[in-house]
Design a protein around this motif. Structure first.
Motif, PDB file in Angstrom:
ATOM      1  N   ILE A   1     -15.201 -20.331 -44.608  1.00  0.00           N
ATOM      2  CA  ILE A   1     -15.872 -21.076 -43.544  1.00  0.00           C
ATOM      3  C   ILE A   1     -16.473 -22.321 -44.177  1.00  0.00           C
ATOM      4  N   LEU A   2     -16.199 -23.453 -43.552  1.00  0.00           N
ATOM      5  CA  LEU A   2     -16.821 -24.707 -43.957  1.00  0.00           C
ATOM      6  C   LEU A   2     -17.959 -24.972 -43.001  1.00  0.00           C
ATOM      7  N   LEU A   3     -19.144 -25.130 -43.522  1.00  0.00           N
ATOM      8  CA  LEU A   3     -20.313 -25.377 -42.694  1.00  0.00           C
ATOM      9  C   LEU A   3     -20.739 -26.826 -42.869  1.00  0.00           C
ATOM     10  N   GLY A   4     -20.514 -27.617 -41.826  1.00  0.00           N
ATOM     11  CA  GLY A   4     -20.950 -29.008 -41.825  1.00  0.00           C
ATOM     12  C   GLY A   4     -22.369 -29.067 -41.303  1.00  0.00           C
ATOM     13  N   THR A   5     -23.266 -29.602 -42.115  1.00  0.00           N
ATOM     14  CA  THR A   5     -24.700 -29.542 -41.785  1.00  0.00           C
ATOM     15  C   THR A   5     -25.263 -30.874 -41.308  1.00  0.00           C
ATOM     16  N   GLY A   6     -24.417 -31.713 -40.735  1.00  0.00           N
ATOM     17  CA  GLY A   6     -24.891 -32.999 -40.239  1.00  0.00           C
ATOM     18  C   GLY A   6     -24.597 -34.104 -41.228  1.00  0.00           C
TER      19      GLY A   6
END
Length: 88
Positions: free
Chosen positions: A30-35
């Protein structure tokens, strides 16, 4: 699969249960883009993935989008979750 209206608006408030829509799809990573900036979630969120043998990579949204495209083009089972901030 596109999951719209993900209820996560702040990575600091992200809880393990918030990952359920992504985990249910059984990804490898999972790639979590945090803004606009990279911000790591609490350890329990990381553990929710690792305990299932799923990698969790945290990065800003632009990097997450680029990385998603590369991994998807390689045929990897990759999911991405993007935390979107409202316009200023």
């Amino acid at each position: 699969k596109l999951i719209e209206n993900w209820a996560v608006a702040d990575v600091r408030a992200l809880a393990p249960d918030d990952l359920a829509p992504l985990l249910d799809l059984a990804p490898e990573v999972i790639l979590l883009g945090t803004g606009a900036t990279q911000v790591f979630p609490v350890a329990a969120v990381m553990a929710a993935c690792l305990s299932r043998g799923i990698g969790l990579e945290v990065m800003n949204n632009a990097a997450a989008a680029r990385t998603f495209n590369v991994l998807a083009s390689e045929g990897r089972r990759v999911m991405a979750g993007f935390i979107l901030q409202p316009p200023a």
